[in-house]
Design a protein around this motif. Sequence first.
Motif, PDB file in Angstrom:
ATOM      1  N   HIS A   1       3.259  -3.224  -6.321  1.00 37.39           N
ATOM      2  CA  HIS A   1       3.226  -4.353  -5.388  1.00 37.39           C
ATOM      3  C   HIS A   1       4.004  -4.027  -4.116  1.00 37.39           C
ATOM      4  CE1 HIS A   1       3.049  -8.448  -3.897  1.00 37.39           C
ATOM      5  NE2 HIS A   1       4.364  -8.415  -3.727  1.00 37.39           N
ATOM      6  N   ALA A   2       5.208  -3.441  -4.280  1.00 39.56           N
ATOM      7  CA  ALA A   2       6.029  -3.098  -3.112  1.00 39.56           C
ATOM      8  C   ALA A   2       5.372  -1.991  -2.293  1.00 39.56           C
ATOM      9  CB  ALA A   2       7.423  -2.665  -3.561  1.00 39.56           C
ATOM     10  N   ASN A   3       4.827  -0.984  -2.975  1.00 39.99           N
ATOM     11  CA  ASN A   3       4.158   0.106  -2.266  1.00 39.99           C
ATOM     12  C   ASN A   3       2.925  -0.398  -1.525  1.00 39.99           C
ATOM     13  OD1 ASN A   3       5.919   2.219  -2.965  1.00 39.99           O
ATOM     14  ND2 ASN A   3       4.901   2.531  -4.930  1.00 39.99           N
ATOM     15  N   LYS A   4       2.177  -1.295  -2.153  1.00 35.68           N
ATOM     16  CA  LYS A   4       0.994  -1.873  -1.514  1.00 35.68           C
ATOM     17  C   LYS A   4       1.392  -2.682  -0.276  1.00 35.68           C
ATOM     18  CE  LYS A   4      -2.702  -5.236  -2.352  1.00 35.68           C
ATOM     19  NZ  LYS A   4      -3.271  -6.193  -3.335  1.00 35.68           N
ATOM     20  N   GLN A   5       2.469  -3.441  -0.390  1.00 34.87           N
ATOM     21  CA  GLN A   5       2.930  -4.263   0.733  1.00 34.87           C
ATOM     22  C   GLN A   5       3.296  -3.390   1.932  1.00 34.87           C
ATOM     23  OE1 GLN A   5       6.158  -6.851  -0.383  1.00 34.87           O
ATOM     24  NE2 GLN A   5       6.008  -8.094   1.471  1.00 34.87           N
ATOM     25  N   THR A   6       3.974  -2.277   1.669  1.00 29.90           N
ATOM     26  CA  THR A   6       4.324  -1.354   2.744  1.00 29.90           C
ATOM     27  C   THR A   6       3.081  -0.719   3.352  1.00 29.90           C
ATOM     28  OG1 THR A   6       6.532  -0.876   1.878  1.00 29.90           O
ATOM     29  CG2 THR A   6       5.526   0.824   3.248  1.00 29.90           C
ATOM     30  N   ALA A   7       2.132  -0.336   2.502  1.00 32.84           N
ATOM     31  CA  ALA A   7       0.900   0.296   2.985  1.00 32.84           C
ATOM     32  C   ALA A   7       0.111  -0.650   3.887  1.00 32.84           C
ATOM     33  CB  ALA A   7       0.045   0.747   1.805  1.00 32.84           C
ATOM     34  N   ILE A   8       0.000  -1.902   3.485  1.00 31.34           N
ATOM     35  CA  ILE A   8      -0.755  -2.875   4.280  1.00 31.34           C
ATOM     36  C   ILE A   8      -0.039  -3.157   5.599  1.00 31.34           C
ATOM     37  CG2 ILE A   8      -1.520  -5.279   4.392  1.00 31.34           C
ATOM     38  CD1 ILE A   8      -2.104  -5.083   1.372  1.00 31.34           C
ATOM     39  N   THR A   9       1.260  -3.415   5.525  1.00 28.18           N
ATOM     40  CA  THR A   9       2.019  -3.764   6.730  1.00 28.18           C
ATOM     41  C   THR A   9       2.044  -2.615   7.733  1.00 28.18           C
ATOM     42  OG1 THR A   9       3.425  -5.268   5.464  1.00 28.18           O
ATOM     43  CG2 THR A   9       4.252  -4.554   7.609  1.00 28.18           C
ATOM     44  N   ASN A  10       2.331  -1.409   7.243  1.00 27.32           N
ATOM     45  CA  ASN A  10       2.546  -0.276   8.141  1.00 27.32           C
ATOM     46  C   ASN A  10       1.262   0.366   8.647  1.00 27.32           C
ATOM     47  OD1 ASN A  10       5.195  -0.764   7.525  1.00 27.32           O
ATOM     48  ND2 ASN A  10       5.640   1.269   6.730  1.00 27.32           N
ATOM     49  N   PHE A  11       0.174   0.222   7.887  1.00 26.61           N
ATOM     50  CA  PHE A  11      -1.051   0.893   8.321  1.00 26.61           C
ATOM     51  C   PHE A  11      -2.200  -0.065   8.628  1.00 26.61           C
ATOM     52  CE2 PHE A  11      -5.001   3.372   7.680  1.00 26.61           C
ATOM     53  CZ  PHE A  11      -4.847   4.221   8.764  1.00 26.61           C
ATOM     54  N   VAL A  12      -2.605  -0.863   7.648  1.00 28.00           N
ATOM     55  CA  VAL A  12      -3.732  -1.773   7.888  1.00 28.00           C
ATOM     56  C   VAL A  12      -3.398  -2.759   9.003  1.00 28.00           C
ATOM     57  CG1 VAL A  12      -5.281  -3.491   6.875  1.00 28.00           C
ATOM     58  CG2 VAL A  12      -4.514  -1.539   5.503  1.00 28.00           C
ATOM     59  N   SER A  13      -2.210  -3.310   8.959  1.00 26.60           N
ATOM     60  CA  SER A  13      -1.826  -4.270  10.002  1.00 26.60           C
ATOM     61  C   SER A  13      -1.572  -3.591  11.342  1.00 26.60           C
ATOM     62  CB  SER A  13      -0.591  -5.059   9.557  1.00 26.60           C
ATOM     63  OG  SER A  13      -0.910  -5.841   8.413  1.00 26.60           O
ATOM     64  N   ALA A  14      -1.215  -2.314  11.310  1.00 24.48           N
ATOM     65  CA  ALA A  14      -1.111  -1.554  12.557  1.00 24.48           C
ATOM     66  C   ALA A  14      -2.494  -1.382  13.187  1.00 24.48           C
ATOM     67  CB  ALA A  14      -0.466  -0.196  12.300  1.00 24.48           C
ATOM     68  N   ILE A  15      -3.509  -1.190  12.352  1.00 27.66           N
ATOM     69  CA  ILE A  15      -4.873  -1.107  12.872  1.00 27.66           C
ATOM     70  C   ILE A  15      -5.236  -2.410  13.581  1.00 27.66           C
ATOM     71  CG2 ILE A  15      -7.326  -0.902  12.279  1.00 27.66           C
ATOM     72  CD1 ILE A  15      -6.507   0.852   9.918  1.00 27.66           C
TER      73      ILE A  15
ATOM     74  N   ALA B   1       2.111   8.885   8.599  1.00 23.64           N
ATOM     75  CA  ALA B   1       1.172   9.976   8.861  1.00 23.64           C
ATOM     76  C   ALA B   1      -0.182   9.403   9.259  1.00 23.64           C
ATOM     77  CB  ALA B   1       1.034  10.862   7.630  1.00 23.64           C
ATOM     78  N   GLY B   2      -0.585   8.349   8.572  1.00 22.51           N
ATOM     79  CA  GLY B   2      -1.843   7.686   8.907  1.00 22.51           C
ATOM     80  C   GLY B   2      -1.815   7.083  10.294  1.00 22.51           C
ATOM     81  N   LEU B   3      -0.689   6.463  10.666  1.00 27.68           N
ATOM     82  CA  LEU B   3      -0.559   5.856  11.985  1.00 27.68           C
ATOM     83  C   LEU B   3      -0.606   6.917  13.089  1.00 27.68           C
ATOM     84  CD1 LEU B   3      -0.073   3.370  13.746  1.00 27.68           C
ATOM     85  CD2 LEU B   3       2.393   3.649  13.342  1.00 27.68           C
ATOM     86  N   SER B   4       0.050   8.054  12.854  1.00 28.40           N
ATOM     87  CA  SER B   4       0.020   9.129  13.845  1.00 28.40           C
ATOM     88  C   SER B   4      -1.398   9.666  14.027  1.00 28.40           C
ATOM     89  CB  SER B   4       0.959  10.266  13.422  1.00 28.40           C
ATOM     90  OG  SER B   4       2.305   9.845  13.460  1.00 28.40           O
ATOM     91  N   SER B   5      -2.114   9.811  12.926  1.00 26.50           N
ATOM     92  CA  SER B   5      -3.497  10.274  12.988  1.00 26.50           C
ATOM     93  C   SER B   5      -4.393   9.256  13.697  1.00 26.50           C
ATOM     94  CB  SER B   5      -4.029  10.542  11.581  1.00 26.50           C
ATOM     95  OG  SER B   5      -5.372  10.963  11.606  1.00 26.50           O
ATOM     96  N   LEU B   6      -4.211   7.990  13.366  1.00 25.36           N
ATOM     97  CA  LEU B   6      -4.954   6.912  14.024  1.00 25.36           C
ATOM     98  C   LEU B   6      -4.727   6.948  15.529  1.00 25.36           C
ATOM     99  CD1 LEU B   6      -6.553   4.140  13.779  1.00 25.36           C
ATOM    100  CD2 LEU B   6      -4.277   3.071  13.678  1.00 25.36           C
ATOM    101  N   SER B   7      -3.482   7.136  15.913  1.00 21.24           N
ATOM    102  CA  SER B   7      -3.126   7.150  17.336  1.00 21.24           C
ATOM    103  C   SER B   7      -3.782   8.319  18.051  1.00 21.24           C
ATOM    104  CB  SER B   7      -1.608   7.227  17.490  1.00 21.24           C
ATOM    105  OG  SER B   7      -0.978   6.138  16.836  1.00 21.24           O
ATOM    106  N   GLU B   8      -3.808   9.478  17.402  1.00 21.83           N
ATOM    107  CA  GLU B   8      -4.455  10.630  18.016  1.00 21.83           C
ATOM    108  C   GLU B   8      -5.950  10.386  18.187  1.00 21.83           C
ATOM    109  OE1 GLU B   8      -4.430  15.459  17.815  1.00 21.83           O
ATOM    110  OE2 GLU B   8      -4.160  14.385  15.922  1.00 21.83           O
ATOM    111  N   GLY B   9      -6.567   9.769  17.190  1.00 16.62           N
ATOM    112  CA  GLY B   9      -7.982   9.438  17.298  1.00 16.62           C
ATOM    113  C   GLY B   9      -8.266   8.516  18.470  1.00 16.62           C
ATOM    114  N   MET B  10      -7.424   7.510  18.636  1.00 16.45           N
ATOM    115  CA  MET B  10      -7.581   6.602  19.784  1.00 16.45           C
ATOM    116  C   MET B  10      -7.375   7.337  21.094  1.00 16.45           C
ATOM    117  SD  MET B  10      -5.825   3.002  18.633  1.00 16.45           S
ATOM    118  CE  MET B  10      -4.252   3.716  18.120  1.00 16.45           C
TER     119      MET B  10
END
Length: 248
Positions: A103-117, A159-168
């Motif tokens: 649950h905690a790992n999922k919360q971090t994943a959603i907040t830091n990556f999905v919500s960053a999208i 790492a996902g956010l950095s990759s997303l940013s490079e794609g943009m």
Amino acid sequence: MRNNILITGASSGLGKGMAIEYAKMGRNLALCARRVERLEELKTELLKINPNITVICKSLDVNDHDAVFKVFGEFKQELGQLDRVVVNAGMGKGASIGTGYFHANKQTAITNFVSAIAQCEAAVEIFREQNFGHLVTISSISAVRGFRRAMTVYAATKAGLSSLSEGMRIDLARTPIKVSTIHPGFIRSEINEKVKTAPFMVDTETGCKAIVKASEKEGANTFVPAWPWSIMQLLLRIAPQSMLAKMS
């Protein structure tokens, strides 16, 4: 000059520190976070620093993705335009995979990556409409390698956010819209207040000054503070796992 700056997760930590630095520079601020009472306290502090700036505060949980688009649109309407959006909201909950803390790992994943999208989508939609703007994503030194324990999912999201940013950045290369990724090293803030030891840890003010300075240069990828992280990030990429184990 980027006069109107939106910062998510602005009620504490790096978001608050960046807002203070921008206020000193005379920039107008659009600040959002879940804890609106803290934002109002910060607004008072910012206007004492510089009474000539405009500061607008709004409540926003970045995990409410519809609200992200709504709040960003309201900021744009009230300020007339958004010159820079700083995708900063994040969290660091978590534990080793398979130890009962999904649950905690999922919360971090959603907040830091999905919500960053969601934040990037909302910001770049506005920038495309304006035909200008600067998107800044706050990643982490941890984006360059995997880490253990509480850092495992956190590092993966960065790492996902950095990759997303490079794609943009590639996608927007022929437009007046710029995308910068800032990779802070270890900066003391609420997200890591329980971490007792970390190499080259700096205080919040020092770290935020470095982040804002890097944002102003609008480079593609920056590691801050420059010393030692511009060099350390190269060493981390080739470091043995035994060394990484001592850092987390």
